[in-house]
Design a protein around this motif. Structure first.
Motif, PDB file in Angstrom:
ATOM      1  N   PHE A   1       0.830  -1.208   0.000  1.00 32.13           N
ATOM      2  CA  PHE A   1       0.000   0.000   0.000  1.00 32.13           C
ATOM      3  C   PHE A   1       0.865   1.259   0.000  1.00 32.13           C
ATOM      4  O   PHE A   1       0.591   2.211  -0.731  1.00 32.13           O
ATOM      5  CB  PHE A   1      -0.930   0.005   1.220  1.00 32.13           C
ATOM      6  CG  PHE A   1      -2.121  -0.899   1.107  1.00 32.13           C
ATOM      7  CD1 PHE A   1      -2.989  -0.800   0.031  1.00 32.13           C
ATOM      8  CD2 PHE A   1      -2.399  -1.849   2.083  1.00 32.13           C
ATOM      9  CE1 PHE A   1      -4.107  -1.626  -0.077  1.00 32.13           C
ATOM     10  CE2 PHE A   1      -3.499  -2.680   1.990  1.00 32.13           C
ATOM     11  CZ  PHE A   1      -4.352  -2.575   0.906  1.00 32.13           C
ATOM     12  N   LEU A   2       1.917   1.278   0.828  1.00 32.51           N
ATOM     13  CA  LEU A   2       2.763   2.461   0.920  1.00 32.51           C
ATOM     14  C   LEU A   2       3.606   2.660  -0.335  1.00 32.51           C
ATOM     15  O   LEU A   2       3.836   3.797  -0.756  1.00 32.51           O
ATOM     16  CB  LEU A   2       3.668   2.371   2.152  1.00 32.51           C
ATOM     17  CG  LEU A   2       2.966   2.441   3.509  1.00 32.51           C
ATOM     18  CD1 LEU A   2       3.973   2.282   4.645  1.00 32.51           C
ATOM     19  CD2 LEU A   2       2.204   3.758   3.678  1.00 32.51           C
ATOM     20  N   ASP A   3       4.061   1.564  -0.935  1.00 35.65           N
ATOM     21  CA  ASP A   3       4.914   1.688  -2.122  1.00 35.65           C
ATOM     22  C   ASP A   3       4.117   1.921  -3.398  1.00 35.65           C
ATOM     23  O   ASP A   3       4.548   2.672  -4.280  1.00 35.65           O
ATOM     24  CB  ASP A   3       5.757   0.411  -2.300  1.00 35.65           C
ATOM     25  CG  ASP A   3       6.843   0.272  -1.245  1.00 35.65           C
ATOM     26  OD1 ASP A   3       7.095   1.260  -0.517  1.00 35.65           O
ATOM     27  OD2 ASP A   3       7.416  -0.829  -1.134  1.00 35.65           O
ATOM     28  N   ASN A   4       2.958   1.277  -3.502  1.00 37.61           N
ATOM     29  CA  ASN A   4       2.217   1.279  -4.767  1.00 37.61           C
ATOM     30  C   ASN A   4       0.909   2.049  -4.712  1.00 37.61           C
ATOM     31  O   ASN A   4       0.253   2.212  -5.743  1.00 37.61           O
ATOM     32  CB  ASN A   4       1.924  -0.165  -5.197  1.00 37.61           C
ATOM     33  CG  ASN A   4       3.174  -1.013  -5.262  1.00 37.61           C
ATOM     34  OD1 ASN A   4       4.198  -0.586  -5.783  1.00 37.61           O
ATOM     35  ND2 ASN A   4       3.106  -2.228  -4.721  1.00 37.61           N
ATOM     36  N   GLY A   5       0.512   2.482  -3.512  1.00 39.13           N
ATOM     37  CA  GLY A   5      -0.781   3.133  -3.378  1.00 39.13           C
ATOM     38  C   GLY A   5      -1.901   2.126  -3.240  1.00 39.13           C
ATOM     39  O   GLY A   5      -1.694   0.916  -3.391  1.00 39.13           O
ATOM     40  N   TYR A   6      -3.088   2.638  -2.980  1.00 42.77           N
ATOM     41  CA  TYR A   6      -4.240   1.741  -2.818  1.00 42.77           C
ATOM     42  C   TYR A   6      -4.633   1.128  -4.154  1.00 42.77           C
ATOM     43  O   TYR A   6      -4.816  -0.083  -4.268  1.00 42.77           O
ATOM     44  CB  TYR A   6      -5.410   2.524  -2.228  1.00 42.77           C
ATOM     45  CG  TYR A   6      -6.630   1.682  -1.950  1.00 42.77           C
ATOM     46  CD1 TYR A   6      -6.712   0.915  -0.788  1.00 42.77           C
ATOM     47  CD2 TYR A   6      -7.700   1.641  -2.845  1.00 42.77           C
ATOM     48  CE1 TYR A   6      -7.824   0.132  -0.521  1.00 42.77           C
ATOM     49  CE2 TYR A   6      -8.823   0.869  -2.589  1.00 42.77           C
ATOM     50  CZ  TYR A   6      -8.881   0.116  -1.421  1.00 42.77           C
ATOM     51  OH  TYR A   6      -9.988  -0.669  -1.173  1.00 42.77           O
ATOM     52  N   SER A   7      -4.735   1.962  -5.174  1.00 37.52           N
ATOM     53  CA  SER A   7      -5.162   1.455  -6.482  1.00 37.52           C
ATOM     54  C   SER A   7      -4.122   0.527  -7.087  1.00 37.52           C
ATOM     55  O   SER A   7      -4.463  -0.396  -7.839  1.00 37.52           O
ATOM     56  CB  SER A   7      -5.442   2.622  -7.436  1.00 37.52           C
ATOM     57  OG  SER A   7      -4.285   3.430  -7.592  1.00 37.52           O
ATOM     58  N   GLY A   8      -2.834   0.752  -6.783  1.00 37.86           N
ATOM     59  CA  GLY A   8      -1.778  -0.070  -7.351  1.00 37.86           C
ATOM     60  C   GLY A   8      -1.514  -1.354  -6.603  1.00 37.86           C
ATOM     61  O   GLY A   8      -0.627  -2.127  -6.986  1.00 37.86           O
ATOM     62  N   THR A   9      -2.249  -1.592  -5.535  1.00 39.72           N
ATOM     63  CA  THR A   9      -2.101  -2.819  -4.748  1.00 39.72           C
ATOM     64  C   THR A   9      -3.199  -3.803  -5.122  1.00 39.72           C
ATOM     65  O   THR A   9      -4.373  -3.428  -5.213  1.00 39.72           O
ATOM     66  CB  THR A   9      -2.179  -2.507  -3.243  1.00 39.72           C
ATOM     67  OG1 THR A   9      -1.044  -1.721  -2.871  1.00 39.72           O
ATOM     68  CG2 THR A   9      -2.194  -3.777  -2.418  1.00 39.72           C
TER      69      THR A   9
ATOM     70  N   GLY B   1     -10.173  10.684  -3.394  1.00 37.72           N
ATOM     71  CA  GLY B   1     -11.086  11.279  -4.368  1.00 37.72           C
ATOM     72  C   GLY B   1     -11.647  10.240  -5.319  1.00 37.72           C
ATOM     73  O   GLY B   1     -12.847  10.218  -5.605  1.00 37.72           O
ATOM     74  N   ARG B   2     -10.770   9.355  -5.799  1.00 38.71           N
ATOM     75  CA  ARG B   2     -11.214   8.307  -6.717  1.00 38.71           C
ATOM     76  C   ARG B   2     -11.793   7.108  -5.995  1.00 38.71           C
ATOM     77  O   ARG B   2     -12.651   6.395  -6.521  1.00 38.71           O
ATOM     78  CB  ARG B   2     -10.029   7.841  -7.578  1.00 38.71           C
ATOM     79  CG  ARG B   2      -9.556   8.848  -8.613  1.00 38.71           C
ATOM     80  CD  ARG B   2      -8.399   8.262  -9.413  1.00 38.71           C
ATOM     81  NE  ARG B   2      -7.266   7.928  -8.544  1.00 38.71           N
ATOM     82  CZ  ARG B   2      -6.308   7.070  -8.875  1.00 38.71           C
ATOM     83  NH1 ARG B   2      -6.372   6.413 -10.024  1.00 38.71           N
ATOM     84  NH2 ARG B   2      -5.295   6.846  -8.054  1.00 38.71           N
ATOM     85  N   PHE B   3     -11.291   6.876  -4.779  1.00 40.99           N
ATOM     86  CA  PHE B   3     -11.740   5.726  -3.993  1.00 40.99           C
ATOM     87  C   PHE B   3     -12.203   6.218  -2.625  1.00 40.99           C
ATOM     88  O   PHE B   3     -11.425   6.214  -1.665  1.00 40.99           O
ATOM     89  CB  PHE B   3     -10.602   4.709  -3.846  1.00 40.99           C
ATOM     90  CG  PHE B   3     -10.040   4.210  -5.141  1.00 40.99           C
ATOM     91  CD1 PHE B   3     -10.669   3.186  -5.837  1.00 40.99           C
ATOM     92  CD2 PHE B   3      -8.898   4.781  -5.676  1.00 40.99           C
ATOM     93  CE1 PHE B   3     -10.154   2.728  -7.040  1.00 40.99           C
ATOM     94  CE2 PHE B   3      -8.380   4.324  -6.871  1.00 40.99           C
ATOM     95  CZ  PHE B   3      -9.004   3.305  -7.563  1.00 40.99           C
ATOM     96  N   PRO B   4     -13.445   6.686  -2.514  1.00 40.34           N
ATOM     97  CA  PRO B   4     -13.932   7.242  -1.248  1.00 40.34           C
ATOM     98  C   PRO B   4     -13.793   6.293  -0.071  1.00 40.34           C
ATOM     99  O   PRO B   4     -13.661   6.740   1.075  1.00 40.34           O
ATOM    100  CB  PRO B   4     -15.414   7.542  -1.539  1.00 40.34           C
ATOM    101  CG  PRO B   4     -15.489   7.689  -3.029  1.00 40.34           C
ATOM    102  CD  PRO B   4     -14.469   6.742  -3.574  1.00 40.34           C
ATOM    103  N   GLU B   5     -13.781   4.989  -0.344  1.00 41.20           N
ATOM    104  CA  GLU B   5     -13.652   4.031   0.749  1.00 41.20           C
ATOM    105  C   GLU B   5     -12.306   4.160   1.454  1.00 41.20           C
ATOM    106  O   GLU B   5     -12.196   3.853   2.648  1.00 41.20           O
ATOM    107  CB  GLU B   5     -13.839   2.592   0.245  1.00 41.20           C
ATOM    108  CG  GLU B   5     -12.770   2.075  -0.701  1.00 41.20           C
ATOM    109  CD  GLU B   5     -13.056   2.362  -2.166  1.00 41.20           C
ATOM    110  OE1 GLU B   5     -12.476   1.662  -3.013  1.00 41.20           O
ATOM    111  OE2 GLU B   5     -13.853   3.276  -2.439  1.00 41.20           O
TER     112      GLU B   5
END
Length: 210
Positions: A31-39, A123-127
């Motif tokens: 999550f920290l390296d790739n972000g939420y969307s990239g995980t 913004g893209r992933f309100p969750e």
């Protein structure tokens, strides 16, 4: 035989907990390296080894996995705060100790990476924002509010909404070094100490701490 029967479930539970912690460590790094969307759950499963079904048996969705990572990262700190916010004869000193500890926590490299992740992707992933708020700021504020409620009842500070007071204090702590670091501006340990004193002093005067 009875003794072996009693010990076996404990060993199984220990192995399950070890596996769970291993999942959380890999997930946090992802999550920290790739972000939420990239995980992805698939990538985490591949790094861990084993079947994807094993990962899903622990965490049925990426949202639940993200929430568990946040819980794991914040639970121990809230336990520290519980010890810090103990009844004391010097409430001002306790408020300052909290401010210093909280500022140090939110300006740590890991915390800054997490805040940037949430700010960038909610913004893209309100969750993402919802999970973060429910697992990090909200329970911390509720913990502080419980402490303030006791202090207000004892007449040690001005009567007000304890939760609102907790939000004021945490907002004061987030207004300086945290914002500068969020924007990539360096700060020093001396700055953090000075800001803790300043936030605690403003809060103490606003809420008439005796």
């Amino acid at each position: 035989m009875e003794t072996l029967t009693e010990k076996a479930p404990g060993k199984r539970e220990a192995r399950k907990e070890e596996r769970r912690l291993a999942i959380l460590q890999v997930a946090k790094r992802s999550f920290l390296d790739n972000g939420y969307s990239g995980t992805s759950m698939s990538a985490i499963s591949a790094e861990l080894g084993g079947s994807k079904g094993t990962l899903w048996s622990y965490f049925p969705s990426k949202e639940e996995l993200f929430a568990a990572v946040l819980d794991h990262a914040t639970t121990s700190y809230r336990q520290e705060l519980g010890d810090l916010l103990a009844p004391s004869a010097d409430l001002r000193a306790t408020v300052f100790a909290f401010a210093r500890s909280f500022i140090a926590k939110i300006t740590s490299p890991e915390a800054m990476r997490l805040h940037r992740l949430v700010a960038a992707e909610s913004g893209r992933f309100p969750e993402v924002g919802e999970i973060f708020y429910r697992r990090a700021p909200q329970p911390t504020q509720q913990l502080i509010a419980g402490f303030f409620a006791v202090q207000m009842d004892a007449g040690h500070m001005r009567r007000d909404d304890p939760l609102a007071a907790a939000r004021v204090l945490t907002s004061l702590c987030m207004g300086g070094a945290h914002q500068r670091l969020l924007w990539g501006i360096d700060t020093s340990p001396g700055d953090l100490e000075a800001e803790a004193h300043y936030a605690a002093d403003i809060f103490a005067r606003a809420f008439e701490i005796t």
